[in-house]
Scaffold this motif. Structure first.
Motif, PDB file in Angstrom:
ATOM      1  N   TYR A  44      62.615  77.854 103.147  1.00 39.53           N
ATOM      2  CA  TYR A  44      62.665  76.467 102.683  1.00 39.53           C
ATOM      3  C   TYR A  44      61.772  76.233 101.470  1.00 39.53           C
ATOM      4  CZ  TYR A  44      64.959  75.907 107.182  1.00 39.53           C
ATOM      5  OH  TYR A  44      65.807  76.046 108.250  1.00 39.53           O
ATOM      6  N   GLY A  45      61.583  77.262 100.652  1.00 35.36           N
ATOM      7  CA  GLY A  45      60.796  77.135  99.433  1.00 35.36           C
ATOM      8  C   GLY A  45      59.304  77.007  99.663  1.00 35.36           C
ATOM      9  N   MET A  46      58.821  77.445 100.826  1.00 39.22           N
ATOM     10  CA  MET A  46      57.402  77.335 101.178  1.00 39.22           C
ATOM     11  C   MET A  46      56.915  78.656 101.763  1.00 39.22           C
ATOM     12  SD  MET A  46      57.380  73.696 103.225  1.00 39.22           S
ATOM     13  CE  MET A  46      58.807  73.992 104.251  1.00 39.22           C
ATOM     14  N   LEU A  47      55.597  78.811 101.792  1.00 40.46           N
ATOM     15  CA  LEU A  47      55.013  79.898 102.567  1.00 40.46           C
ATOM     16  C   LEU A  47      55.202  79.538 104.032  1.00 40.46           C
ATOM     17  CD1 LEU A  47      51.614  80.406 100.703  1.00 40.46           C
ATOM     18  CD2 LEU A  47      53.579  81.942 100.664  1.00 40.46           C
ATOM     19  N   CYS A  48      55.796  80.425 104.794  1.00 40.10           N
ATOM     20  CA  CYS A  48      56.061  80.152 106.206  1.00 40.10           C
ATOM     21  C   CYS A  48      55.447  81.229 107.078  1.00 40.10           C
ATOM     22  CB  CYS A  48      57.561  80.089 106.469  1.00 40.10           C
ATOM     23  SG  CYS A  48      58.326  78.641 105.762  1.00 40.10           S
ATOM     24  N   TYR A  49      55.048  80.814 108.245  1.00 38.14           N
ATOM     25  CA  TYR A  49      54.477  81.708 109.253  1.00 38.14           C
ATOM     26  C   TYR A  49      55.347  81.542 110.489  1.00 38.14           C
ATOM     27  CZ  TYR A  49      51.145  81.749 105.621  1.00 38.14           C
ATOM     28  OH  TYR A  49      50.592  81.891 104.378  1.00 38.14           O
ATOM     29  N   CYS A  50      56.082  82.591 110.792  1.00 38.15           N
ATOM     30  CA  CYS A  50      57.154  82.526 111.780  1.00 38.15           C
ATOM     31  C   CYS A  50      56.941  83.530 112.899  1.00 38.15           C
ATOM     32  CB  CYS A  50      58.491  82.849 111.107  1.00 38.15           C
ATOM     33  SG  CYS A  50      58.878  81.784 109.726  1.00 38.15           S
ATOM     34  N   VAL A  51      57.662  83.300 113.985  1.00 42.32           N
ATOM     35  CA  VAL A  51      57.747  84.271 115.071  1.00 42.32           C
ATOM     36  C   VAL A  51      58.865  85.232 114.666  1.00 42.32           C
ATOM     37  CG1 VAL A  51      58.235  84.630 117.515  1.00 42.32           C
ATOM     38  CG2 VAL A  51      57.015  82.567 116.774  1.00 42.32           C
ATOM     39  N   LEU A  71      54.538  77.434 111.173  1.00 40.59           N
ATOM     40  CA  LEU A  71      53.607  76.826 110.233  1.00 40.59           C
ATOM     41  C   LEU A  71      54.123  77.063 108.822  1.00 40.59           C
ATOM     42  CD1 LEU A  71      50.556  75.687 110.123  1.00 40.59           C
ATOM     43  CD2 LEU A  71      49.951  78.039 109.583  1.00 40.59           C
ATOM     44  N   SER A  72      53.988  76.068 107.966  1.00 41.96           N
ATOM     45  CA  SER A  72      54.368  76.231 106.563  1.00 41.96           C
ATOM     46  C   SER A  72      53.289  75.617 105.685  1.00 41.96           C
ATOM     47  CB  SER A  72      55.702  75.553 106.276  1.00 41.96           C
ATOM     48  OG  SER A  72      56.728  76.142 107.015  1.00 41.96           O
ATOM     49  N   LEU A  73      53.175  76.158 104.483  1.00 39.92           N
ATOM     50  CA  LEU A  73      52.218  75.685 103.499  1.00 39.92           C
ATOM     51  C   LEU A  73      52.970  75.508 102.192  1.00 39.92           C
ATOM     52  CD1 LEU A  73      49.291  75.143 102.545  1.00 39.92           C
ATOM     53  CD2 LEU A  73      49.047  77.617 102.238  1.00 39.92           C
ATOM     54  N   LEU A  82      50.569  70.980 104.808  1.00 36.49           N
ATOM     55  CA  LEU A  82      50.510  71.981 105.874  1.00 36.49           C
ATOM     56  C   LEU A  82      51.369  71.443 107.007  1.00 36.49           C
ATOM     57  CD1 LEU A  82      49.079  74.650 106.782  1.00 36.49           C
ATOM     58  CD2 LEU A  82      47.467  73.165 107.986  1.00 36.49           C
ATOM     59  N   TYR A  83      52.446  72.156 107.308  1.00 38.30           N
ATOM     60  CA  TYR A  83      53.368  71.740 108.371  1.00 38.30           C
ATOM     61  C   TYR A  83      53.051  72.579 109.603  1.00 38.30           C
ATOM     62  CZ  TYR A  83      55.932  69.788 104.422  1.00 38.30           C
ATOM     63  OH  TYR A  83      56.287  69.098 103.286  1.00 38.30           O
ATOM     64  N   HIS A  84      52.585  71.943 110.664  1.00 36.25           N
ATOM     65  CA  HIS A  84      52.182  72.635 111.894  1.00 36.25           C
ATOM     66  C   HIS A  84      53.061  72.128 113.029  1.00 36.25           C
ATOM     67  CE1 HIS A  84      49.763  73.908 115.304  1.00 36.25           C
ATOM     68  NE2 HIS A  84      49.025  74.636 114.477  1.00 36.25           N
ATOM     69  N   MET A  85      54.004  72.932 113.455  1.00 35.95           N
ATOM     70  CA  MET A  85      54.952  72.497 114.483  1.00 35.95           C
ATOM     71  C   MET A  85      54.298  72.286 115.838  1.00 35.95           C
ATOM     72  SD  MET A  85      57.752  71.870 113.034  1.00 35.95           S
ATOM     73  CE  MET A  85      58.815  71.699 114.464  1.00 35.95           C
ATOM     74  N   GLY A  86      53.170  72.917 116.086  1.00 31.98           N
ATOM     75  CA  GLY A  86      52.471  72.721 117.351  1.00 31.98           C
ATOM     76  C   GLY A  86      51.974  71.295 117.512  1.00 31.98           C
ATOM     77  N   ILE A  87      51.511  70.695 116.422  1.00 31.40           N
ATOM     78  CA  ILE A  87      51.076  69.297 116.461  1.00 31.40           C
ATOM     79  C   ILE A  87      52.252  68.389 116.802  1.00 31.40           C
ATOM     80  CG2 ILE A  87      50.383  67.388 114.944  1.00 31.40           C
ATOM     81  CD1 ILE A  87      48.342  69.167 113.709  1.00 31.40           C
ATOM     82  N   TYR A  88      53.415  68.737 116.276  1.00 34.82           N
ATOM     83  CA  TYR A  88      54.628  67.955 116.530  1.00 34.82           C
ATOM     84  C   TYR A  88      55.070  68.088 117.986  1.00 34.82           C
ATOM     85  CZ  TYR A  88      59.482  66.423 115.839  1.00 34.82           C
ATOM     86  OH  TYR A  88      60.683  65.766 115.925  1.00 34.82           O
ATOM     87  N   ALA A  89      54.914  69.278 118.554  1.00 36.91           N
ATOM     88  CA  ALA A  89      55.427  69.561 119.896  1.00 36.91           C
ATOM     89  C   ALA A  89      54.466  69.187 121.027  1.00 36.91           C
ATOM     90  CB  ALA A  89      55.771  71.054 120.007  1.00 36.91           C
ATOM     91  N   LYS A 113      54.938  63.682 111.227  1.00 35.25           N
ATOM     92  CA  LYS A 113      55.111  64.294 112.548  1.00 35.25           C
ATOM     93  C   LYS A 113      54.491  65.684 112.633  1.00 35.25           C
ATOM     94  CE  LYS A 113      59.137  61.703 113.982  1.00 35.25           C
ATOM     95  NZ  LYS A 113      60.498  61.774 114.456  1.00 35.25           N
ATOM     96  N   SER A 114      54.735  66.528 111.641  1.00 37.70           N
ATOM     97  CA  SER A 114      54.129  67.856 111.650  1.00 37.70           C
ATOM     98  C   SER A 114      53.390  68.130 110.353  1.00 37.70           C
ATOM     99  CB  SER A 114      55.199  68.931 111.853  1.00 37.70           C
ATOM    100  OG  SER A 114      55.980  69.098 110.679  1.00 37.70           O
ATOM    101  N   CYS A 115      53.442  67.214 109.414  1.00 35.69           N
ATOM    102  CA  CYS A 115      52.922  67.420 108.062  1.00 35.69           C
ATOM    103  C   CYS A 115      51.552  66.792 107.896  1.00 35.69           C
ATOM    104  CB  CYS A 115      53.906  66.811 107.069  1.00 35.69           C
ATOM    105  SG  CYS A 115      53.339  66.877 105.375  1.00 35.69           S
ATOM    106  N   ILE A 116      50.603  67.613 107.475  1.00 33.20           N
ATOM    107  CA  ILE A 116      49.272  67.132 107.119  1.00 33.20           C
ATOM    108  C   ILE A 116      49.190  67.235 105.599  1.00 33.20           C
ATOM    109  CG2 ILE A 116      46.795  67.424 107.452  1.00 33.20           C
ATOM    110  CD1 ILE A 116      47.664  69.233 109.945  1.00 33.20           C
ATOM    111  N   ARG A 117      48.941  66.090 104.941  1.00 29.50           N
ATOM    112  CA  ARG A 117      48.939  66.055 103.478  1.00 29.50           C
ATOM    113  C   ARG A 117      47.519  66.002 102.941  1.00 29.50           C
ATOM    114  NH1 ARG A 117      53.603  63.257 105.115  1.00 29.50           N
ATOM    115  NH2 ARG A 117      52.445  61.377 105.609  1.00 29.50           N
ATOM    116  N   PHE A 118      47.276  66.843 101.946  1.00 26.48           N
ATOM    117  CA  PHE A 118      45.971  66.882 101.282  1.00 26.48           C
ATOM    118  C   PHE A 118      46.167  66.538  99.812  1.00 26.48           C
ATOM    119  CE2 PHE A 118      45.806  70.131 104.681  1.00 26.48           C
ATOM    120  CZ  PHE A 118      44.877  69.522 105.501  1.00 26.48           C
ATOM    121  N   LYS A 119      45.672  65.360  99.414  1.00 28.89           N
ATOM    122  CA  LYS A 119      45.822  64.908  98.034  1.00 28.89           C
ATOM    123  C   LYS A 119      44.637  65.299  97.165  1.00 28.89           C
ATOM    124  CE  LYS A 119      48.890  61.159  99.214  1.00 28.89           C
ATOM    125  NZ  LYS A 119      49.020  59.743  99.518  1.00 28.89           N
ATOM    126  N   LYS A 120      43.487  65.477  97.776  1.00 33.86           N
ATOM    127  CA  LYS A 120      42.276  65.866  97.038  1.00 33.86           C
ATOM    128  C   LYS A 120      41.940  67.313  97.404  1.00 33.86           C
ATOM    129  CE  LYS A 120      40.472  61.239  96.660  1.00 33.86           C
ATOM    130  NZ  LYS A 120      40.067  60.899  95.343  1.00 33.86           N
TER     131      LYS A 120
END
Length: 155
Positions: A44-51, A71-73, A82-89, A113-120
């Motif tokens: 999906y055009g991101m760094l992904c950490y998959c099973v 997880l995706s970055l 930072l998309y963390h599916m565990g937080i969503y689930a 839902k799973s996205c943590i956004r860092f603007k700074k």
């Protein structure tokens, strides 16, 4: 701002200069703290950490041709995500993260839902992210995925 990179190094090389340090630092935290068994790739055009398929041959229900994402970055237009599916689930994990965040950052938590956004870029709570990363193993994620997502999508 979806990347067309074919591998993690190409993704990192394509980042704007002002994002490289923060994304590289987050990636290094991920590679160091994420439990063994997850694999890094580009999806999906991101760094992904998959099973990997070796642990979960069914793949992702939305597209069984890709491994199960966890997880995706990504460097988006106005922030690093930072998309963390565990937080969503897991509502307990979400509550833990929301309660811990103010102890690690003076900024208001910006998340979906799973996205943590860092603007700074200079305000990313790396220690908190490191702690979050160690909370779910690939095996635990498979169990959560089967319970929370897979069953809902096979009805």
């Amino acid at each position: 701002m979806q990347s067309t990179a074919k591998n993690p190094q190409e993704y990192l090389d394509s980042l704007p200069e002002e994002r490289k340090e923060a994304v590289n630092k987050l990636r290094n935290v991920i590679l160091e703290k994420l439990p063994k068994g997850f694999e890094e790739n580009i999806n999906y055009g991101m760094l992904c950490y998959c099973v990997p398929f070796s642990l979960y041959p069914d793949g992702y229900h939305c597209n069984p041709e890709i491994p199960l994402p966890f997880l995706s970055l990504a460097s988006q237009k106005n922030f690093i995500a930072l998309y963390h599916m565990g937080i969503y689930a897991d509502p307990k994990l979400l509550d833990w993260f929301v309660n811990e965040y103010p102890k690690h950052s003076k900024l208001k938590l910006d998340m979906g839902k799973s996205c943590i956004r860092f603007k700074k870029m200079d305000q990313i709570p790396y220690e908190l992210i490191a702690e979050l990363l160690g909370k779910i193993s690939p095996e635990k994620w498979i169990e959560m995925y089967e319970t929370e997502f897979r069953k809902q999508n096979t009805k």
